[in-house]
Design a protein around this motif. Structure first.
Motif, PDB file in Angstrom:
ATOM      1  N   MET A 122     -28.146  -9.078  14.022  1.00 29.18           N
ATOM      2  CA  MET A 122     -26.872  -9.725  13.733  1.00 29.18           C
ATOM      3  C   MET A 122     -25.841  -9.274  14.763  1.00 29.18           C
ATOM      4  SD  MET A 122     -26.026  -9.824   9.691  1.00 29.18           S
ATOM      5  CE  MET A 122     -26.656  -8.195   9.372  1.00 29.18           C
ATOM      6  N   GLN A 123     -25.195 -10.223  15.345  1.00 28.34           N
ATOM      7  CA  GLN A 123     -24.179  -9.938  16.340  1.00 28.34           C
ATOM      8  C   GLN A 123     -22.827 -10.456  15.839  1.00 28.34           C
ATOM      9  OE1 GLN A 123     -24.933  -8.120  18.889  1.00 28.34           O
ATOM     10  NE2 GLN A 123     -22.935  -8.138  19.822  1.00 28.34           N
ATOM     11  N   PRO A 124     -21.854  -9.567  15.591  1.00 28.43           N
ATOM     12  CA  PRO A 124     -20.546 -10.030  15.132  1.00 28.43           C
ATOM     13  C   PRO A 124     -19.743 -10.640  16.276  1.00 28.43           C
ATOM     14  CG  PRO A 124     -20.497  -7.669  15.432  1.00 28.43           C
ATOM     15  CD  PRO A 124     -21.918  -8.104  15.684  1.00 28.43           C
ATOM     16  N   ARG A 125     -18.746 -11.414  15.901  1.00 28.58           N
ATOM     17  CA  ARG A 125     -17.823 -11.997  16.884  1.00 28.58           C
ATOM     18  C   ARG A 125     -16.420 -11.941  16.299  1.00 28.58           C
ATOM     19  NH1 ARG A 125     -16.098 -16.731  14.912  1.00 28.58           N
ATOM     20  NH2 ARG A 125     -17.477 -17.919  13.568  1.00 28.58           N
ATOM     21  N   VAL A 126     -15.430 -12.179  17.133  1.00 31.31           N
ATOM     22  CA  VAL A 126     -14.050 -12.231  16.651  1.00 31.31           C
ATOM     23  C   VAL A 126     -13.830 -13.586  15.979  1.00 31.31           C
ATOM     24  CG1 VAL A 126     -13.176 -10.630  18.384  1.00 31.31           C
ATOM     25  CG2 VAL A 126     -13.162 -13.066  18.857  1.00 31.31           C
ATOM     26  N   PRO A 127     -12.927 -13.653  15.000  1.00 27.01           N
ATOM     27  CA  PRO A 127     -12.683 -14.925  14.313  1.00 27.01           C
ATOM     28  C   PRO A 127     -11.922 -15.907  15.203  1.00 27.01           C
ATOM     29  CG  PRO A 127     -11.154 -13.273  13.532  1.00 27.01           C
ATOM     30  CD  PRO A 127     -12.114 -12.571  14.450  1.00 27.01           C
ATOM     31  N   THR A 128     -12.173 -17.181  14.948  1.00 26.45           N
ATOM     32  CA  THR A 128     -11.426 -18.224  15.638  1.00 26.45           C
ATOM     33  C   THR A 128     -10.026 -18.318  15.026  1.00 26.45           C
ATOM     34  OG1 THR A 128     -12.105 -19.963  14.109  1.00 26.45           O
ATOM     35  CG2 THR A 128     -13.534 -19.562  16.031  1.00 26.45           C
ATOM     36  N   ARG A 129      -9.143 -19.006  15.691  1.00 26.55           N
ATOM     37  CA  ARG A 129      -7.793 -19.228  15.156  1.00 26.55           C
ATOM     38  C   ARG A 129      -7.881 -19.969  13.817  1.00 26.55           C
ATOM     39  NH1 ARG A 129      -3.306 -17.385  13.912  1.00 26.55           N
ATOM     40  NH2 ARG A 129      -1.625 -18.873  13.766  1.00 26.55           N
ATOM     41  N   GLY A 130      -8.778 -20.941  13.724  1.00 27.38           N
ATOM     42  CA  GLY A 130      -8.952 -21.696  12.480  1.00 27.38           C
ATOM     43  C   GLY A 130      -9.405 -20.813  11.330  1.00 27.38           C
ATOM     44  N   GLU A 131     -10.294 -19.867  11.614  1.00 30.03           N
ATOM     45  CA  GLU A 131     -10.757 -18.953  10.566  1.00 30.03           C
ATOM     46  C   GLU A 131      -9.637 -18.023  10.109  1.00 30.03           C
ATOM     47  OE1 GLU A 131     -15.478 -18.694  11.754  1.00 30.03           O
ATOM     48  OE2 GLU A 131     -14.033 -17.425  12.815  1.00 30.03           O
ATOM     49  N   LYS A 132      -8.797 -17.611  11.039  1.00 30.02           N
ATOM     50  CA  LYS A 132      -7.643 -16.776  10.660  1.00 30.02           C
ATOM     51  C   LYS A 132      -6.667 -17.563   9.782  1.00 30.02           C
ATOM     52  CE  LYS A 132      -7.558 -13.482  14.475  1.00 30.02           C
ATOM     53  NZ  LYS A 132      -6.757 -12.963  15.587  1.00 30.02           N
ATOM     54  N   ILE A 133      -6.443 -18.816  10.117  1.00 26.96           N
ATOM     55  CA  ILE A 133      -5.565 -19.663   9.306  1.00 26.96           C
ATOM     56  C   ILE A 133      -6.166 -19.846   7.913  1.00 26.96           C
ATOM     57  CG2 ILE A 133      -4.663 -22.017   9.042  1.00 26.96           C
ATOM     58  CD1 ILE A 133      -4.335 -22.021  12.139  1.00 26.96           C
ATOM     59  N   GLU A 134      -7.477 -20.054   7.837  1.00 28.74           N
ATOM     60  CA  GLU A 134      -8.154 -20.191   6.552  1.00 28.74           C
ATOM     61  C   GLU A 134      -7.990 -18.918   5.713  1.00 28.74           C
ATOM     62  OE1 GLU A 134     -12.640 -21.140   4.847  1.00 28.74           O
ATOM     63  OE2 GLU A 134     -12.223 -21.388   6.989  1.00 28.74           O
ATOM     64  N   LEU A 135      -8.086 -17.759   6.349  1.00 26.94           N
ATOM     65  CA  LEU A 135      -7.890 -16.488   5.654  1.00 26.94           C
ATOM     66  C   LEU A 135      -6.453 -16.362   5.146  1.00 26.94           C
ATOM     67  CD1 LEU A 135      -8.690 -13.634   4.787  1.00 26.94           C
ATOM     68  CD2 LEU A 135      -8.251 -12.888   7.152  1.00 26.94           C
ATOM     69  N   ILE A 136      -5.489 -16.719   5.965  1.00 28.95           N
ATOM     70  CA  ILE A 136      -4.079 -16.672   5.557  1.00 28.95           C
ATOM     71  C   ILE A 136      -3.844 -17.576   4.351  1.00 28.95           C
ATOM     72  CG2 ILE A 136      -1.731 -17.310   6.272  1.00 28.95           C
ATOM     73  CD1 ILE A 136      -2.647 -16.407   9.157  1.00 28.95           C
ATOM     74  N   GLU A 137      -4.372 -18.788   4.398  1.00 23.86           N
ATOM     75  CA  GLU A 137      -4.219 -19.725   3.286  1.00 23.86           C
ATOM     76  C   GLU A 137      -4.869 -19.177   2.015  1.00 23.86           C
ATOM     77  OE1 GLU A 137      -2.354 -22.406   3.255  1.00 23.86           O
ATOM     78  OE2 GLU A 137      -1.852 -22.165   5.376  1.00 23.86           O
ATOM     79  N   PHE A 138      -6.035 -18.548   2.151  1.00 20.60           N
ATOM     80  CA  PHE A 138      -6.714 -17.961   1.004  1.00 20.60           C
ATOM     81  C   PHE A 138      -5.858 -16.859   0.384  1.00 20.60           C
ATOM     82  CE2 PHE A 138      -9.326 -14.692  -0.923  1.00 20.60           C
ATOM     83  CZ  PHE A 138     -10.121 -15.424  -1.787  1.00 20.60           C
ATOM     84  N   LEU A 139      -5.319 -15.983   1.222  1.00 16.43           N
ATOM     85  CA  LEU A 139      -4.488 -14.889   0.704  1.00 16.43           C
ATOM     86  C   LEU A 139      -3.235 -15.416   0.012  1.00 16.43           C
ATOM     87  CD1 LEU A 139      -4.821 -12.375   3.669  1.00 16.43           C
ATOM     88  CD2 LEU A 139      -5.866 -12.193   1.393  1.00 16.43           C
ATOM     89  N   LEU A 140      -2.602 -16.421   0.573  1.00 18.48           N
ATOM     90  CA  LEU A 140      -1.413 -17.008  -0.055  1.00 18.48           C
ATOM     91  C   LEU A 140      -1.744 -17.654  -1.396  1.00 18.48           C
ATOM     92  CD1 LEU A 140       0.361 -18.619   3.017  1.00 18.48           C
ATOM     93  CD2 LEU A 140       1.282 -16.800   1.557  1.00 18.48           C
ATOM     94  N   ARG A 141      -2.917 -18.263  -1.487  1.00 20.98           N
ATOM     95  CA  ARG A 141      -3.310 -18.994  -2.687  1.00 20.98           C
ATOM     96  C   ARG A 141      -3.810 -18.075  -3.802  1.00 20.98           C
ATOM     97  NH1 ARG A 141      -5.800 -22.579  -0.001  1.00 20.98           N
ATOM     98  NH2 ARG A 141      -7.790 -21.524   0.081  1.00 20.98           N
ATOM     99  N   HIS A 142      -4.483 -16.972  -3.457  1.00 22.15           N
ATOM    100  CA  HIS A 142      -5.158 -16.168  -4.468  1.00 22.15           C
ATOM    101  C   HIS A 142      -4.530 -14.817  -4.769  1.00 22.15           C
ATOM    102  CE1 HIS A 142      -8.195 -19.155  -3.511  1.00 22.15           C
ATOM    103  NE2 HIS A 142      -8.677 -18.910  -4.707  1.00 22.15           N
TER     104      HIS A 142
END
Length: 69
Positions: free
Chosen positions: A1-21
């Protein structure tokens, strides 16, 4: 398994999740949450698989500087 940095879209999705939950946050705190996400250590694994039967798919691991738990 090779990790990578998140895309801008994934960061936005995380922000939206935190705001919602997260009941402690509201829409007025978006800028603060964006700062938390930008300063966090984030790794994305695109092909994570657990033992059978289990989960297969994308996994995001997030560690915040102020609270690694």
């Amino acid at each position: 398994m090779q990790p990578r940095v998140p895309t801008r879209g994934e960061k936005i999705e995380l922000i939206e999740f935190l705001l919602r939950h997260d009941l402690q946050n509201d829409k007025n705190e978006r800028q603060t949450i964006e700062g938390f996400v930008e300063s966090a250590s984030i790794a994305v694994f695109d092909s994570y698989i657990t033992s059978s039967p289990g989960y297969s798919g994308k996994l995001m691991v997030i560690v915040y500087g102020g609270g690694p738990e």
